[in-house]
Write a protein that holds these residues in place. Structure first.
Motif, PDB file in Angstrom:
ATOM      1  N   PRO A   1     -39.109 -34.672   8.506  1.00  0.00           N
ATOM      2  CA  PRO A   1     -40.140 -33.981   9.293  1.00  0.00           C
ATOM      3  C   PRO A   1     -40.143 -32.477   9.001  1.00  0.00           C
ATOM      4  CG  PRO A   1     -38.860 -35.480  10.658  1.00  0.00           C
ATOM      5  CD  PRO A   1     -38.158 -35.404   9.344  1.00  0.00           C
ATOM      6  N   SER A   2     -41.251 -31.827   9.305  1.00  0.00           N
ATOM      7  CA  SER A   2     -41.439 -30.425   8.903  1.00  0.00           C
ATOM      8  C   SER A   2     -40.360 -29.505   9.452  1.00  0.00           C
ATOM      9  CB  SER A   2     -42.813 -29.938   9.341  1.00  0.00           C
ATOM     10  OG  SER A   2     -42.969 -30.073  10.752  1.00  0.00           O
ATOM     11  N   HIS A   3     -39.919 -29.717  10.695  1.00  0.00           N
ATOM     12  CA  HIS A   3     -38.925 -28.797  11.255  1.00  0.00           C
ATOM     13  C   HIS A   3     -37.559 -28.978  10.588  1.00  0.00           C
ATOM     14  CE1 HIS A   3     -38.259 -32.481  13.576  1.00  0.00           C
ATOM     15  NE2 HIS A   3     -37.086 -32.004  13.969  1.00  0.00           N
ATOM     16  N   ILE A   4     -37.269 -30.209  10.160  1.00  0.00           N
ATOM     17  CA  ILE A   4     -36.016 -30.447   9.437  1.00  0.00           C
ATOM     18  C   ILE A   4     -36.086 -29.804   8.049  1.00  0.00           C
ATOM     19  CG2 ILE A   4     -34.509 -32.209   8.447  1.00  0.00           C
ATOM     20  CD1 ILE A   4     -34.414 -32.097  11.491  1.00  0.00           C
ATOM     21  N   ARG A   5     -37.228 -29.965   7.390  1.00  0.00           N
ATOM     22  CA  ARG A   5     -37.397 -29.353   6.073  1.00  0.00           C
ATOM     23  C   ARG A   5     -37.296 -27.840   6.171  1.00  0.00           C
ATOM     24  NH1 ARG A   5     -42.135 -32.543   5.865  1.00  0.00           N
ATOM     25  NH2 ARG A   5     -43.407 -30.656   5.535  1.00  0.00           N
ATOM     26  N   ALA A   6     -37.914 -27.263   7.164  1.00  0.00           N
ATOM     27  CA  ALA A   6     -37.904 -25.796   7.314  1.00  0.00           C
ATOM     28  C   ALA A   6     -36.474 -25.285   7.450  1.00  0.00           C
ATOM     29  CB  ALA A   6     -38.747 -25.386   8.517  1.00  0.00           C
ATOM     30  N   TYR A   7     -35.648 -26.013   8.188  1.00  0.00           N
ATOM     31  CA  TYR A   7     -34.258 -25.601   8.380  1.00  0.00           C
ATOM     32  C   TYR A   7     -33.509 -25.601   7.053  1.00  0.00           C
ATOM     33  CZ  TYR A   7     -29.381 -25.823   9.901  1.00  0.00           C
ATOM     34  OH  TYR A   7     -28.032 -25.583  10.059  1.00  0.00           O
ATOM     35  N   LYS A   8     -33.657 -26.696   6.310  1.00  0.00           N
ATOM     36  CA  LYS A   8     -32.935 -26.810   5.037  1.00  0.00           C
ATOM     37  C   LYS A   8     -33.473 -25.821   4.001  1.00  0.00           C
ATOM     38  CE  LYS A   8     -33.721 -31.266   5.090  1.00  0.00           C
ATOM     39  NZ  LYS A   8     -33.755 -32.719   4.808  1.00  0.00           N
ATOM     40  N   LEU A   9     -34.784 -25.689   3.940  1.00  0.00           N
ATOM     41  CA  LEU A   9     -35.371 -24.805   2.935  1.00  0.00           C
ATOM     42  C   LEU A   9     -35.029 -23.341   3.190  1.00  0.00           C
ATOM     43  CD1 LEU A   9     -38.835 -26.527   2.482  1.00  0.00           C
ATOM     44  CD2 LEU A   9     -36.989 -26.385   0.796  1.00  0.00           C
ATOM     45  N   ALA A  10     -34.844 -22.971   4.443  1.00  0.00           N
ATOM     46  CA  ALA A  10     -34.436 -21.590   4.744  1.00  0.00           C
ATOM     47  C   ALA A  10     -33.037 -21.310   4.194  1.00  0.00           C
ATOM     48  CB  ALA A  10     -34.482 -21.352   6.253  1.00  0.00           C
ATOM     49  N   ILE A  11     -32.159 -22.304   4.285  1.00  0.00           N
ATOM     50  CA  ILE A  11     -30.807 -22.139   3.723  1.00  0.00           C
ATOM     51  C   ILE A  11     -30.889 -22.003   2.208  1.00  0.00           C
ATOM     52  CG2 ILE A  11     -28.580 -23.276   3.389  1.00  0.00           C
ATOM     53  CD1 ILE A  11     -29.017 -24.636   6.119  1.00  0.00           C
ATOM     54  N   VAL A  12     -31.668 -22.864   1.567  1.00  0.00           N
ATOM     55  CA  VAL A  12     -31.823 -22.822   0.113  1.00  0.00           C
ATOM     56  C   VAL A  12     -32.374 -21.476  -0.314  1.00  0.00           C
ATOM     57  CG1 VAL A  12     -33.051 -23.811  -1.851  1.00  0.00           C
ATOM     58  CG2 VAL A  12     -32.101 -25.313  -0.092  1.00  0.00           C
ATOM     59  N   ASP A  13     -33.388 -21.007   0.383  1.00  0.00           N
ATOM     60  CA  ASP A  13     -34.024 -19.737   0.015  1.00  0.00           C
ATOM     61  C   ASP A  13     -33.033 -18.578   0.110  1.00  0.00           C
ATOM     62  OD1 ASP A  13     -36.708 -18.485  -0.623  1.00  0.00           O
ATOM     63  OD2 ASP A  13     -36.162 -17.326   1.150  1.00  0.00           O
ATOM     64  N   ALA A  14     -32.287 -18.532   1.214  1.00  0.00           N
ATOM     65  CA  ALA A  14     -31.326 -17.443   1.388  1.00  0.00           C
ATOM     66  C   ALA A  14     -30.260 -17.465   0.300  1.00  0.00           C
ATOM     67  CB  ALA A  14     -30.677 -17.544   2.766  1.00  0.00           C
ATOM     68  N   GLU A  15     -29.812 -18.652  -0.102  1.00  0.00           N
ATOM     69  CA  GLU A  15     -28.771 -18.757  -1.115  1.00  0.00           C
ATOM     70  C   GLU A  15     -29.298 -18.453  -2.513  1.00  0.00           C
ATOM     71  OE1 GLU A  15     -25.400 -19.350  -0.700  1.00  0.00           O
ATOM     72  OE2 GLU A  15     -25.955 -18.940   1.382  1.00  0.00           O
ATOM     73  N   PHE A  16     -30.432 -19.028  -2.888  1.00  0.00           N
ATOM     74  CA  PHE A  16     -30.966 -18.816  -4.238  1.00  0.00           C
ATOM     75  C   PHE A  16     -31.353 -17.352  -4.463  1.00  0.00           C
ATOM     76  CE2 PHE A  16     -32.530 -23.333  -5.614  1.00  0.00           C
ATOM     77  CZ  PHE A  16     -31.219 -23.769  -5.575  1.00  0.00           C
ATOM     78  N   LEU A  17     -31.856 -16.714  -3.445  1.00  0.00           N
ATOM     79  CA  LEU A  17     -32.304 -15.329  -3.614  1.00  0.00           C
ATOM     80  C   LEU A  17     -31.145 -14.330  -3.667  1.00  0.00           C
ATOM     81  CD1 LEU A  17     -35.560 -15.200  -1.456  1.00  0.00           C
ATOM     82  CD2 LEU A  17     -35.317 -15.514  -3.917  1.00  0.00           C
ATOM     83  N   LYS A  18     -29.926 -14.822  -3.535  1.00  0.00           N
ATOM     84  CA  LYS A  18     -28.765 -13.954  -3.757  1.00  0.00           C
ATOM     85  C   LYS A  18     -28.633 -13.572  -5.236  1.00  0.00           C
ATOM     86  CE  LYS A  18     -25.909 -15.633   0.081  1.00  0.00           C
ATOM     87  NZ  LYS A  18     -24.674 -16.396   0.450  1.00  0.00           N
ATOM     88  N   ILE A  19     -29.259 -14.337  -6.101  1.00  0.00           N
ATOM     89  CA  ILE A  19     -29.214 -14.038  -7.537  1.00  0.00           C
ATOM     90  C   ILE A  19     -30.298 -13.007  -7.838  1.00  0.00           C
ATOM     91  CG2 ILE A  19     -29.519 -14.985  -9.851  1.00  0.00           C
ATOM     92  CD1 ILE A  19     -28.375 -17.606  -8.834  1.00  0.00           C
ATOM     93  N   PRO A  20     -29.944 -11.837  -8.350  1.00  0.00           N
ATOM     94  CA  PRO A  20     -30.942 -10.797  -8.613  1.00  0.00           C
ATOM     95  C   PRO A  20     -32.077 -11.304  -9.510  1.00  0.00           C
ATOM     96  CG  PRO A  20     -28.732  -9.910  -8.842  1.00  0.00           C
ATOM     97  CD  PRO A  20     -28.576 -11.389  -8.681  1.00  0.00           C
ATOM     98  N   GLY A  21     -33.294 -11.026  -9.115  1.00  0.00           N
ATOM     99  CA  GLY A  21     -34.457 -11.423  -9.900  1.00  0.00           C
ATOM    100  C   GLY A  21     -34.959 -12.819  -9.621  1.00  0.00           C
ATOM    101  N   ALA A  22     -34.231 -13.586  -8.762  1.00  0.00           N
ATOM    102  CA  ALA A  22     -34.683 -14.942  -8.441  1.00  0.00           C
ATOM    103  C   ALA A  22     -36.019 -14.889  -7.713  1.00  0.00           C
ATOM    104  CB  ALA A  22     -33.648 -15.655  -7.590  1.00  0.00           C
ATOM    105  N   LYS A  23     -36.836 -15.895  -7.942  1.00  0.00           N
ATOM    106  CA  LYS A  23     -38.187 -15.903  -7.376  1.00  0.00           C
ATOM    107  C   LYS A  23     -38.551 -17.325  -6.976  1.00  0.00           C
ATOM    108  CE  LYS A  23     -42.980 -15.490  -8.979  1.00  0.00           C
ATOM    109  NZ  LYS A  23     -43.832 -15.254 -10.176  1.00  0.00           N
ATOM    110  N   LYS A  24     -39.104 -17.469  -5.775  1.00  0.00           N
ATOM    111  CA  LYS A  24     -39.667 -18.736  -5.359  1.00  0.00           C
ATOM    112  C   LYS A  24     -41.123 -18.777  -5.781  1.00  0.00           C
ATOM    113  CE  LYS A  24     -40.158 -22.036  -1.576  1.00  0.00           C
ATOM    114  NZ  LYS A  24     -39.952 -22.316  -0.134  1.00  0.00           N
ATOM    115  N   VAL A  25     -41.493 -19.812  -6.507  1.00  0.00           N
ATOM    116  CA  VAL A  25     -42.846 -19.912  -7.041  1.00  0.00           C
ATOM    117  C   VAL A  25     -43.767 -20.529  -5.993  1.00  0.00           C
ATOM    118  CG1 VAL A  25     -44.285 -20.955  -8.829  1.00  0.00           C
ATOM    119  CG2 VAL A  25     -42.008 -20.080  -9.397  1.00  0.00           C
ATOM    120  N   ASP A  26     -44.904 -19.913  -5.782  1.00  0.00           N
ATOM    121  CA  ASP A  26     -45.912 -20.417  -4.858  1.00  0.00           C
ATOM    122  C   ASP A  26     -46.752 -21.477  -5.576  1.00  0.00           C
ATOM    123  OD1 ASP A  26     -47.998 -20.909  -3.131  1.00  0.00           O
ATOM    124  OD2 ASP A  26     -48.636 -18.823  -2.939  1.00  0.00           O
ATOM    125  N   PRO A  27     -46.681 -22.736  -5.158  1.00  0.00           N
ATOM    126  CA  PRO A  27     -47.424 -23.781  -5.875  1.00  0.00           C
ATOM    127  C   PRO A  27     -48.932 -23.537  -5.927  1.00  0.00           C
ATOM    128  CG  PRO A  27     -45.856 -24.751  -4.348  1.00  0.00           C
ATOM    129  CD  PRO A  27     -45.880 -23.293  -4.061  1.00  0.00           C
TER     130      PRO A  27
END
Length: 601
Positions: free
Chosen positions: A385-411
């Motif tokens: 469900p959307s609220h579960i996805r939002a929780y997990k994706l926020a963790i992923v985003d915070a971790e991946f963006l620790k790498i300088p220059g990392a970018k989340k692509v807007d589909p």
């Protein structure tokens, strides 16, 4: 059929043929076919003295044996391979040879093809092979591209095409989320049947391309991209014809009248299923499989990372998230070179020089792509469900963006035909046909894979990447690495794309592969799957205890297949009558696949 006629035939569809494309992918398949034939210059060559006869068997005796087989099976179900070797393409592939062969096309070639319709007919063929001492080679659908396709390891073997007439979905249980399939059921076909029956609560996990056999892919321990991506781990119970003709069932299938064949894989007593995975110990004719429950929602995501050296810290971020199931699916970390090639354009559009394509050329092309310049792309999926996805994706985003220059692509910034959307569909259990567009990189495009396994660790990723890049540069080959991230391990899949009508480039590909296998093994990395011509070398790297594992496999082979008729040489396992006769393919044997006869023939 001429080359021109072959290029203009329409793509076969489901359900008119078991190996067809779903109608929803027909236009895409037509475009893919056009791209393949646009880059093809390899002629269809004349052949001499046909069919090929297995070594040690007199031609007249062999032809008489085929007449015996026709009498048992029906003349229309036994075809002699005395015609031109047409390579076709993914949806119209040959069952007599490897359409992407790295050897001379007459090396790994079948003498004839037989089409059984039942397990009992497979049994008859096995008994026939024992009677005449003729090697046989079973295929499910023959789409094991990059690993040998439909080719038999022993030249002149009779191919058992199990898929053409054994293509039934025998059971789908919507309560247990399971199915029971024959060898000719493709991922495309099962997905279509689930839709037709209204079973939207179940997904089929699919690999990059959906045209392969579910049974065949699973037996070769292939992977898909949902949380059910480890296909062998998701199977449950087999029906097997042994090389001497006995039929057995494993797991709960061995219990008469059982009601849990597909639900519980182990049954009672020793667990024997593994003997029939990547082996030549039996012919699997039925397999139980679990299906993934619809998670109630899903959301793809893609991150890009700028530098080659970002691979190391990225793996350290991925590992705990993957083990903790925050990163839920079998995902890809793909190098930009393969991403550019996945557009389906030839290399000459970007670079016309010799040697490996320069990094600056790749980055120039990447900068012009919708995702922008980068070196690595992570394709993932979140479920629930959307609220579960939002929780997990926020963790992923915070971790991946620790790498300088990392970018989340807007589909929403990507075109509809971007590779991203193919990954999105596949991770949602919807088979596609986008993959392999990168084979158009060269004329007469073919590929062969290097597939080592390692832990999900920075040091391991960087060692394997560095090894592969160094050797690709040495041999002047463009480097296409992708890390397929499992739960606690990852497969590095390196696709070498070559012109199958260019002897020099085929030799370079083989030399590069052999070096990668040996050097990776020296560092402690073994391949989980390999091409027919490399099976002897890869098997030899698993040499602990003075080759104790191979000695064990050979004892099993001799006990289960005393006449050595079933797929001799598969996975490097040779029957007693072939051993010591030069059949093993090594660096020294070059591009020759045959030895000298077989004992008792």
């Amino acid at each position: 059929m001429s080359f021109a006629e072959e290029a203009t035939t329409d793509v076969p569809t489901l359900p008119e043929t078991h190996s067809g494309i779903p109608v929803y992918l027909l236009d895409k398949a037509r475009n893919a076919k056009a791209g393949v034939f646009d880059g093809r210059t390899k002629p269809i060559r004349d052949r001499q003295r046909l069919p090929v006869v297995p070594q040690g068997i007199e031609r007249d005796d062999f032809l008489a044996a085929l007449e015996d087989l026709k009498a048992k099976m029906g003349h229309e179900f036994v075809e002699i391979n005395d015609k031109a070797l047409k390579d076709g393409w993914y949806m119209e592939h040959p069952n007599t040879h490897d359409m992407m062969t790295i050897l001379d096309e007459e090396e790994l070639v079948a003498s004839a093809v037989v089409y059984p319709s039942t397990t009992e007919e497979v049994q008859q063929i096995v008994l026939w092979a024992n009677k005449h001492r003729i090697p046989i080679f079973p295929i499910s659908m023959g789409r094991n591209l990059g690993y040998g396709g439909a080719a038999p390891r022993v030249r002149g073997s009779v191919t058992l095409d199990l898929g053409k007439r054994m293509n039934k979905i025998l059971d789908i249980n919507p309560e247990d989320y399971t199915c029971l399939v024959e060898p000719g059921v493709s991922f495309y076909a099962l997905h279509e049947v689930l839709k037709e029956k209204g079973y939207d609560h179940m997904w089929v996990d699919t690999p990059d391309l959906g045209g392969g056999s579910i049974l065949g892919n699973t037996l070769d321990r292939g992977v898909g991209y949902t949380p059910y991506g480890d296909h062998w781990a998701c199977h449950s119970g087999l029906e097997v014809v042994l090389p001497t003709g006995e039929i057995i069932r494993t797991g709960m299938g061995a219990l008469p009248g059982n009601n849990t064949w597909q639900a519980f894989p182990y049954g009672f007593g020793p667990y024997s299923d593994g003997l029939f995975s990547q082996s030549n110990f039996g012919i699997v004719t039925k397999m139980g499989m679990t299906l993934m429950p619809n998670p109630g929602g899903y959301e793809s995501f893609m991150y890009t990372f700028q530098k080659e050296e970002d691979l190391g810290p990225l793996m350290e971020i991925i590992r705990p998230l993957r083990i903790g199931m925050i990163l839920e699916n079998v995902a890809q970390v793909r190098h930009v070179a393969q991403g550019i090639a996945a557009q389906g354009l030839p290399r000459s559009k970007f670079y016309q020089g010799s040697g490996s394509i320069p990094d600056e050329v790749l980055h120039t092309a990447a900068a012009e792509s919708p995702a922008g310049d980068h070196t690595w792309a992570y394709y993932g999926m979140s479920y629930g469900p959307s609220h579960i996805r939002a929780y997990k994706l926020a963790i992923v985003d915070a971790e991946f963006l620790k790498i300088p220059g990392a970018k989340k692509v807007d589909p929403s910034t990507l075109p509809a035909d971007d590779y991203y959307f193919s990954r999105d569909r596949i991770a949602a259990g919807i088979p596609d046909i986008h993959e392999l567009r990168w084979v158009n990189w060269t004329p007469n495009g073919a590929h062969i894979a290097f597939s080592p396994v390692s832990p999900i660790r920075s040091a391991d990723a960087m060692k394997l990447f560095g090894l592969g890049k160094k050797l690709h540069q040495q041999y002047g080959i463009d480097f296409f690495p992708a890390f397929i991230v499992g739960l606690r391990e990852m497969h590095l899949i390196v696709e070498i794309v070559f012109d199958r009508d260019d002897t020099e480039r085929k030799q370079a590909a083989m030399d590069c592969l052999r070096d990668m296998i040996d050097q990776a093994a020296a560092l402690g990395y073994g391949e989980y799957r390999t091409h027919l011509v490399l099976m002897d070398q890869v098997a030899s790297t698993y040499s602990w205890g003075d080759g104790a594992l191979m000695k064990f496999n050979e004892r099993l082979k001799d006990a289960l297949d005393p006449n050595g008729i079933l797929a001799p040489g598969k996975s490097g396992i040779w029957p007693k009558r072939y051993r010591g006769r030069g059949w093993e393919m090594t660096r020294e044997s070059g591009l020759v696949s045959e030895g000298k006869g077989a004992d008792g023939l």
